[in-house]
Design a protein around this motif. Structure first.
Motif, PDB file in Angstrom:
ATOM      1  N   THR A 232       0.821  -1.205   0.000  1.00 28.96           N
ATOM      2  CA  THR A 232       0.000   0.000   0.000  1.00 28.96           C
ATOM      3  C   THR A 232       0.855   1.255   0.000  1.00 28.96           C
ATOM      4  O   THR A 232       2.040   1.220   0.362  1.00 28.96           O
ATOM      5  N   ASP A 233       0.228   2.364  -0.383  1.00 27.61           N
ATOM      6  CA  ASP A 233       0.925   3.644  -0.343  1.00 27.61           C
ATOM      7  C   ASP A 233       0.706   4.325   1.006  1.00 27.61           C
ATOM      8  O   ASP A 233       0.137   3.721   1.930  1.00 27.61           O
ATOM      9  N   ASP A 234       1.117   5.559   1.132  1.00 30.47           N
ATOM     10  CA  ASP A 234       1.011   6.262   2.414  1.00 30.47           C
ATOM     11  C   ASP A 234      -0.427   6.540   2.819  1.00 30.47           C
ATOM     12  O   ASP A 234      -0.704   6.814   3.984  1.00 30.47           O
ATOM     13  N   GLU A 235      -1.337   6.477   1.855  1.00 27.77           N
ATOM     14  CA  GLU A 235      -2.761   6.682   2.143  1.00 27.77           C
ATOM     15  C   GLU A 235      -3.490   5.360   2.338  1.00 27.77           C
ATOM     16  O   GLU A 235      -4.712   5.322   2.404  1.00 27.77           O
ATOM     17  N   ASP A 236      -2.746   4.275   2.436  1.00 26.68           N
ATOM     18  CA  ASP A 236      -3.287   2.930   2.626  1.00 26.68           C
ATOM     19  C   ASP A 236      -4.054   2.421   1.408  1.00 26.68           C
ATOM     20  O   ASP A 236      -4.846   1.491   1.506  1.00 26.68           O
ATOM     21  N   ARG A 237      -3.817   3.023   0.244  1.00 30.37           N
ATOM     22  CA  ARG A 237      -4.383   2.511  -1.000  1.00 30.37           C
ATOM     23  C   ARG A 237      -3.548   1.330  -1.481  1.00 30.37           C
ATOM     24  O   ARG A 237      -2.318   1.399  -1.513  1.00 30.37           O
ATOM     25  N   ILE A 238      -4.215   0.261  -1.884  1.00 28.70           N
ATOM     26  CA  ILE A 238      -3.497  -0.888  -2.426  1.00 28.70           C
ATOM     27  C   ILE A 238      -2.908  -0.519  -3.787  1.00 28.70           C
ATOM     28  O   ILE A 238      -3.627  -0.098  -4.694  1.00 28.70           O
ATOM     29  N   MET A 239      -1.599  -0.681  -3.911  1.00 24.52           N
ATOM     30  CA  MET A 239      -0.918  -0.474  -5.190  1.00 24.52           C
ATOM     31  C   MET A 239      -0.652  -1.799  -5.894  1.00 24.52           C
ATOM     32  O   MET A 239      -0.734  -1.888  -7.115  1.00 24.52           O
ATOM     33  N   VAL A 240      -0.289  -2.827  -5.110  1.00 24.50           N
ATOM     34  CA  VAL A 240      -0.009  -4.152  -5.644  1.00 24.50           C
ATOM     35  C   VAL A 240      -0.834  -5.155  -4.851  1.00 24.50           C
ATOM     36  O   VAL A 240      -0.766  -5.188  -3.612  1.00 24.50           O
ATOM     37  N   PHE A 241      -1.630  -5.945  -5.554  1.00 23.53           N
ATOM     38  CA  PHE A 241      -2.475  -6.961  -4.913  1.00 23.53           C
ATOM     39  C   PHE A 241      -2.007  -8.319  -5.380  1.00 23.53           C
ATOM     40  O   PHE A 241      -2.044  -8.623  -6.573  1.00 23.53           O
ATOM     41  N   ILE A 242      -1.553  -9.147  -4.448  1.00 22.15           N
ATOM     42  CA  ILE A 242      -0.868 -10.400  -4.753  1.00 22.15           C
ATOM     43  C   ILE A 242      -1.780 -11.571  -4.409  1.00 22.15           C
ATOM     44  O   ILE A 242      -2.133 -11.783  -3.248  1.00 22.15           O
ATOM     45  N   CYS A 243      -2.163 -12.336  -5.421  1.00 24.84           N
ATOM     46  CA  CYS A 243      -3.032 -13.508  -5.254  1.00 24.84           C
ATOM     47  C   CYS A 243      -2.150 -14.749  -5.324  1.00 24.84           C
ATOM     48  O   CYS A 243      -1.787 -15.208  -6.414  1.00 24.84           O
ATOM     49  N   HIS A 244      -1.796 -15.293  -4.166  1.00 26.49           N
ATOM     50  CA  HIS A 244      -0.807 -16.371  -4.055  1.00 26.49           C
ATOM     51  C   HIS A 244      -1.496 -17.675  -3.640  1.00 26.49           C
ATOM     52  O   HIS A 244      -2.426 -17.671  -2.843  1.00 26.49           O
TER      53      HIS A 244
END
Length: 284
Positions: A232-244
């Protein structure tokens, strides 16, 4: 593969959700080359509003050439392509009010048109190695509002390879497990569990009703638990979502091959989770 022709079944399984006019503008269109599939493979197309060519969601797959990491296994960027991209784009068009481009694209992280696509899909990262230009481009893209979804890789070794490469992109950030309570699991479809989708050849159903939902990893690590992690970024927005330890893309690609797989994995898991992810990406 071709779409499941049982349109009634999927219509009953999904609610049509209004997403409104939140789709970000996408101005560019990737110029196809000899490695890019042009056949729609039986997937129908649809009309788009020629007055607003930029106001559409376009499914953008990341093409990468390097493949020398430590995770081993996997089929590279072309896995499930182009069927998953075509099928998912159609279902997103059918099941939401989002305006969707019927023609998915393939982009490289260093392409000048990258910022025209606010959602990127990257698959099979178990042996991926970014070059330095890709590292810098992905960092700029994510910090400027972009969203990267990573899908279809299994086991500890493949995850460690991805984590190593993402650390180069985000030296001061680490992926964290996303709790089931997070809005990404509920923003359109209310997921009751973190979905695990195996490849169609790995899925099984026993006489006692037990369903196999995981794939074996080459390193022997436990893959029975799906993990959804995020940077996440500093605003807690997801930038990378990892489906493992899951393969949502196979649930999109293979929907027309087996009715049981379609009903159990495409309808219940792969499409709802995918639509949730895209909706989150386009509204944050």
């Amino acid at each position: 593969m071709k779409l499941n022709r049982s349109s009634v079944a999927i219509a009953l399984s999904f609610a049509v959700i209004g997403i409104g006019s939140v789709v970000l503008a996408q101005r560019g269109r990737w110029r196809r080359d000899d490695s890019i599939e042009t056949d729609r493979r039986g997937v129908p197309t649809w009309e788009v509003d020629s007055k607003f060519p930029a106001d559409m969601f376009t499914f953008a797959r990341v093409r990468y050439e390097s493949y020398g990491g430590y995770g081993r296994g996997g089929g590279g960027w072309r896995t499930d392509y182009p069927d998953s991209d075509l099928n998912f784009s159609l279902r997103l068009q059918q099941l939401t009010s989002m305006k969707v481009n019927p023609d998915p694209v393939v982009v490289e992280l260093t392409d000048e048109k990258l910022f025209d696509y606010p959602f990127l899909y990257l698959i099979e990262p178990g042996a991926l190695v970014f070059d330095q230009a890709e590292v810098e481009a992905l960092r700029r893209y994510c910090y400027n509002g972009g969203f990267l979804m990573v899908d279809d890789f299994w086991g500890d070794a493949q995850y460690e390879n991805l984590a190593r490469e993402l650390k180069r992109v985000f030296p001061d950030r680490d992926p964290a497990e996303v709790p089931l309570s997070h809005e990404i699991f509920h923003c359109v479809y209310d997921m009751k569990e973190k979905p695990q989708v195996p490849a169609i050849g790995q899925a099984y159903r026993m006489a006692n009703g037990q369903i196999g939902t995981w794939e074996q990893s080459w390193d022997g690590s436990d893959t029975r638990t799906p993990h959804y992690r995020a940077i996440t970024d500093d605003e807690d927005r997801i930038m990378v979502f990892i489906c493992h330890n899951t393969d949502l893309g196979d649930g999109w690609e293979r929907e027309g091959e087996d009715q049981w797989y379609f009903d159990e994995f495409s309808v219940k898991k792969a499409y709802p989770m995918g639509i949730n992810i895209v909706t989150y990406a386009m509204t944050h």
